[in-house]
Design a protein around this motif. Structure first.
Motif, PDB file in Angstrom:
ATOM      1  N   SER A 146       0.825  -1.207   0.000  1.00 33.00           N
ATOM      2  CA  SER A 146       0.000   0.000   0.000  1.00 33.00           C
ATOM      3  C   SER A 146       0.862   1.261   0.000  1.00 33.00           C
ATOM      4  O   SER A 146       0.502   2.274  -0.604  1.00 33.00           O
ATOM      5  N   SER A 147       2.012   1.193   0.662  1.00 37.76           N
ATOM      6  CA  SER A 147       2.922   2.345   0.672  1.00 37.76           C
ATOM      7  C   SER A 147       3.450   2.634  -0.724  1.00 37.76           C
ATOM      8  O   SER A 147       3.567   3.795  -1.133  1.00 37.76           O
ATOM      9  N   VAL A 148       3.773   1.585  -1.481  1.00 36.31           N
ATOM     10  CA  VAL A 148       4.206   1.767  -2.871  1.00 36.31           C
ATOM     11  C   VAL A 148       3.096   2.438  -3.669  1.00 36.31           C
ATOM     12  O   VAL A 148       3.331   3.356  -4.460  1.00 36.31           O
ATOM     13  N   LEU A 188     -10.635   2.944   6.184  1.00 36.16           N
ATOM     14  CA  LEU A 188     -11.329   4.015   5.464  1.00 36.16           C
ATOM     15  C   LEU A 188     -10.355   5.106   5.021  1.00 36.16           C
ATOM     16  O   LEU A 188     -10.482   5.661   3.919  1.00 36.16           O
ATOM     17  N   ALA A 189      -9.370   5.403   5.875  1.00 37.70           N
ATOM     18  CA  ALA A 189      -8.425   6.467   5.546  1.00 37.70           C
ATOM     19  C   ALA A 189      -7.469   6.058   4.436  1.00 37.70           C
ATOM     20  O   ALA A 189      -7.218   6.817   3.495  1.00 37.70           O
ATOM     21  N   ILE A 190      -6.922   4.845   4.516  1.00 34.16           N
ATOM     22  CA  ILE A 190      -5.908   4.426   3.556  1.00 34.16           C
ATOM     23  C   ILE A 190      -6.501   4.202   2.170  1.00 34.16           C
ATOM     24  O   ILE A 190      -5.791   4.255   1.156  1.00 34.16           O
ATOM     25  N   PRO A 243     -14.316   9.140   2.015  1.00 30.33           N
ATOM     26  CA  PRO A 243     -14.777  10.315   2.759  1.00 30.33           C
ATOM     27  C   PRO A 243     -15.408   9.885   4.074  1.00 30.33           C
ATOM     28  O   PRO A 243     -15.952   8.780   4.158  1.00 30.33           O
ATOM     29  N   PRO A 244     -15.291  10.705   5.124  1.00 30.00           N
ATOM     30  CA  PRO A 244     -14.799  12.092   5.127  1.00 30.00           C
ATOM     31  C   PRO A 244     -13.330  12.227   5.511  1.00 30.00           C
ATOM     32  O   PRO A 244     -12.917  13.309   5.952  1.00 30.00           O
ATOM     33  N   PHE A 245     -12.527  11.194   5.383  1.00 30.31           N
ATOM     34  CA  PHE A 245     -11.122  11.290   5.775  1.00 30.31           C
ATOM     35  C   PHE A 245     -10.342  12.175   4.805  1.00 30.31           C
ATOM     36  O   PHE A 245     -10.693  12.307   3.635  1.00 30.31           O
ATOM     37  N   GLY A 246      -9.250  12.766   5.341  1.00 25.90           N
ATOM     38  CA  GLY A 246      -8.479  13.723   4.566  1.00 25.90           C
ATOM     39  C   GLY A 246      -7.877  13.151   3.303  1.00 25.90           C
ATOM     40  O   GLY A 246      -7.649  13.884   2.331  1.00 25.90           O
ATOM     41  N   THR A 247      -7.586  11.849   3.290  1.00 25.65           N
ATOM     42  CA  THR A 247      -7.017  11.236   2.095  1.00 25.65           C
ATOM     43  C   THR A 247      -7.965  11.332   0.894  1.00 25.65           C
ATOM     44  O   THR A 247      -7.521  11.366  -0.248  1.00 25.65           O
TER      45      THR A 247
END
Length: 499
Positions: free
Chosen positions: A305-307, A380-382, A386-390
């Motif tokens: 996921s980081s890649v 949800l963020a990764i 929404p509503p996460f900043g990502t």
């Protein structure tokens, strides 16, 4: 100065192996680090670029952004390390006598990253990036198990080969600038290079840029130079994995961005380095689809996921539009917070379950609701939900793709992200809501003290709803520096965000 604070903190870790002494030394060092870094970041964004020791150290908007990310993630990881590493000692995975060395190398790792974003010299920046390899290799192989040692060796070999390409690129740039300004240390000074950019030989700059992007790209984890990354992340202690993913990859990307800003000011223009970023970004994003869908190891899943997210950020910076660069700069912060939080939460989960295998982890929400809640927020963020900043940062990058007349790239990016979202749902929902195994039922329950682990995720959620004006202005300065290139912060650039 905070670089010296980190080096001194590393030495202080060797005073005693007592948990109490180690906690005290780390706490004092973190207070000093956060105070000094916070003061410098505020000065840069309120007063403009700052320098120290006759310009030996220098900070502008881009370096200040990375400086803040390094300090915050480092503090979060070290505080978590207290309980995590002490439990590793209790379970007999490492002896108490080796604990000081863990903190020693953690602080050396932090010191080298602070060096990277503090030097204005591209040659000394290379030295700092190589220093991070040496410090983290010993952390990756810290458990001294066969798999860990193999991962450490793979990390050293691949990153050293890659960084050799970056050194070659730096030497080529030195040859180009030395013809104009003389062959001295100043020939690689970032501030001098930008001033003479239009006079540099475009053929040498192009060749040096390619080598630098490949070399530092290996450290970022761009495909196809990424094979070290999943092994290193999965075998290192979870706090180290959080630092690798949340900060180290960004430091290597910082080096690429310095080259990108310089190349934009040469006669090559923004197209050449921007296209390289777009190619690496799209390939890295697309190649991770299959790896994420088929992965069975939770830490390797996060590594892949980081890649993916480095690819997303590269796309944003490669587009060279204010909207996309703002989104990429914002995503850099959000990914660091999210991935550090996920690695910490997963590390806590692995300690409780004794396994990293996704099919063997079930019923987390019913057994450990606080950890499960943190992981659900992380899911949800990764995935940019929404509503996460990502979601906010990714939607601005996506809008930049279409705004810059790249509809095919926009479609492919949306397609890849949708499939990756489905893959994460499949893996995480099974772990969170599946039927727990009988051997874990007796371990049911956890204290509320683990709730603090979710602090970074709460910040990502808040930033999805509301971006403080000060942060928005700081990101605007980063955009002006990258797209303007010269002067204090380049030209003023109007940014109209989609969301």
């Amino acid at each position: 100065m905070f670089v010296l604070v980190a080096f001194m903190a590393a030495l202080c870790m060797l005073i005693s192996s007592s948990n109490r002494v180690l906690r005290l030394c780390n706490s004092l060092a973190l207070i000093a680090l956060l105070g000094l870094v916070g003061e410098m970041v505020l000065r840069v964004f309120s007063q403009g670029p700052q320098s120290l020791w006759g310009g030996f150290f220098s900070w502008d908007a881009l370096s200040a952004l990375l400086l803040g990310v390094i300090a915050v993630i480092a503090a979060y990881v070290i505080v978590y390390s207290f309980s995590y590493m002490e439990k590793e000692v209790e379970e007999g995975k490492i002896p108490q006598s080796r604990l000081p060395w863990y903190y020693f190398w953690i602080w050396m790792f932090i010191a080298t990253m602070l060096w990277v974003v503090s030097t204005p010299n591209l040659g000394l920046l290379w030295v700092g990036i190589e220093g991070t390899t040496l410090a983290t290799a010993l952390l990756v192989g810290f458990y001294r198990e066969k798999a860990a040692v193999e991962a450490a060796w793979k990390y050293i070999v691949l990153c050293t080969v890659g960084i050799s390409f970056a050194l070659l690129g730096t030497m080529i740039l030195y040859a180009a600038s030395g013809r104009i300004n003389g062959y001295s240390l100043a020939a690689l000074d970032w501030r001098c290079l930008v001033g003479m950019a239009s006079q540099l030989d475009p053929a040498l700059v192009k060749l040096g840029c390619v080598f630098a992007f490949i070399g530092y790209g290996a450290k970022v984890g761009f495909v196809p130079m990424h094979p070290w990354l999943p092994d290193a992340h999965s075998q290192a202690p979870s706090p180290v994995s959080a630092l690798l993913s949340g900060v180290l990859l960004n430091c290597a990307l910082y080096a690429i961005l310095r080259w990108h800003i310089l190349v934009r000011q040469t006669s090559l223009g923004p197209g050449f380095s921007g296209k390289l970023l777009l190619v690496f970004g799209l390939i890295s994003l697309g190649a991770m689809v299959a790896f994420i869908l088929l992965q069975k190891d939770i830490k390797r899943l996060l590594a892949y996921s980081s890649v993916e997210h480095m690819g997303i950020i590269a796309l944003g910076f490669g587009l060279d539009t204010p909207l996309a660069v703002w989104g990429a700069s914002f995503h850099l912060i959000l990914h660091a917070l999210t991935k550090a939080n996920l690695f910490v939460a997963v590390g806590h989960l692995v300690q409780m379950t004794g396994t990293r295998q996704i099919p063997k982890i079930r019923g987390v929400m019913s057994l450990w609701p606080y950890t499960g809640g943190t992981l659900l927020m992380g899911l949800l963020a990764i995935t940019g939900t929404p509503p996460f900043g990502t979601f906010r940062s990714e939607i601005n990058i996506m809008a930049g793709l279409f705004q810059n007349n790249h509809p095919i790239l926009g479609f492919l990016t949306a397609l890849f992200l949708s499939v990756i979202f489905a893959g994460f749902l499949y893996h995480f929902l099974g772990m969170l809501f599946g039927t727990p195994g009988e051997r874990h039922l007796e371990d049911k329950g956890e204290g509320k003290e683990v709730l603090w682990l979710a602090v970074p995720m709460v910040l990502v959620l808040i930033l999805g709803v509301f971006v403080p004006e000060s942060l928005d202005q700081a990101l605007g300065q980063v955009v002006e520096l990258i797209l303007g290139g010269g002067g204090e912060y380049g030209e003023f650039i109007e940014i109209t965000r989609v969301f």
